[in-house]
Design a protein around this motif. Structure first.
Motif, PDB file in Angstrom:
ATOM      1  N   CYS A  64       0.839  -1.191   0.000  1.00 46.79           N
ATOM      2  CA  CYS A  64       0.000   0.000   0.000  1.00 46.79           C
ATOM      3  C   CYS A  64       0.881   1.250   0.000  1.00 46.79           C
ATOM      4  CB  CYS A  64      -0.917  -0.016   1.213  1.00 46.79           C
ATOM      5  SG  CYS A  64      -1.888   1.495   1.359  1.00 46.79           S
ATOM      6  N   SER A  96       0.152   4.090   0.967  1.00 47.00           N
ATOM      7  CA  SER A  96      -0.204   5.029   2.025  1.00 47.00           C
ATOM      8  C   SER A  96       0.315   4.542   3.376  1.00 47.00           C
ATOM      9  CB  SER A  96      -1.723   5.206   2.057  1.00 47.00           C
ATOM     10  OG  SER A  96      -2.127   5.827   3.244  1.00 47.00           O
ATOM     11  N   CYS A  97       0.088   3.229   3.681  1.00 44.70           N
ATOM     12  CA  CYS A  97       0.433   2.725   5.014  1.00 44.70           C
ATOM     13  C   CYS A  97       1.479   1.616   4.987  1.00 44.70           C
ATOM     14  CB  CYS A  97      -0.829   2.214   5.714  1.00 44.70           C
ATOM     15  SG  CYS A  97      -1.487   0.702   4.988  1.00 44.70           S
ATOM     16  N   CYS A 145      -4.477   0.019  -0.040  1.00 47.37           N
ATOM     17  CA  CYS A 145      -5.198  -1.056   0.628  1.00 47.37           C
ATOM     18  C   CYS A 145      -6.620  -0.618   0.982  1.00 47.37           C
ATOM     19  CB  CYS A 145      -4.445  -1.499   1.880  1.00 47.37           C
ATOM     20  SG  CYS A 145      -4.641  -0.388   3.286  1.00 47.37           S
ATOM     21  N   CYS A 187      -7.079   2.224   3.506  1.00 46.47           N
ATOM     22  CA  CYS A 187      -6.658   3.588   3.140  1.00 46.47           C
ATOM     23  C   CYS A 187      -7.527   4.185   2.045  1.00 46.47           C
ATOM     24  CB  CYS A 187      -5.209   3.573   2.668  1.00 46.47           C
ATOM     25  SG  CYS A 187      -4.057   3.168   3.985  1.00 46.47           S
TER      26      CYS A 187
HETATM   27 ZN   LIG Z   1      -2.998   1.278   3.310  1.00 45.86          ZN
END
Ligand SMILES: [Zn+2]
Length: 84
Positions: A5, A7-8, A31, A34
């Motif tokens: 992912c 973002s995370c 994901c 997110c």
């Molecule tokens: Zn994520």
């Protein structure tokens, strides 16, 4: 390269790990926690996000705070969402 992912940093291994885009299609980069319907589930600054991910790592993996914070600071800024 491992697909994760953007973002995370959660690994995107299974089909259901992926979030959804605007038209309900699977998001390639993010994901399910997110990205939903083409929008970020949580809007926050990188600094706040680093704090949040640090708390999660401590709770979920029992990681020492300094190590968790270090990892978040190292990994998150390299992801697409946070890159300047
Ligand atoms: Zn994520």
């Amino acid at each position: 390269m491992e697909h994760k992912c953007q973002s995370c940093a959660m690994p995107l291994k299974k089909e259901e790990d992926h979030g959804t885009g605007k038209n309900g299609e699977k998001s390639h980069d993010y994901c399910q926690f997110c990205m939903q319907n083409g929008q970020f589930v949580v809007e926050m600054s990188l600094d706040d996000y680093i704090q949040k991910q640090t708390e999660i790592a401590i709770k979920r993996f029992g990681m020492p705070r300094a190590k968790a914070l270090n990892m978040a600071q190292e990994i998150l800024p390299t992801l697409k969402r946070w890159k300047k």
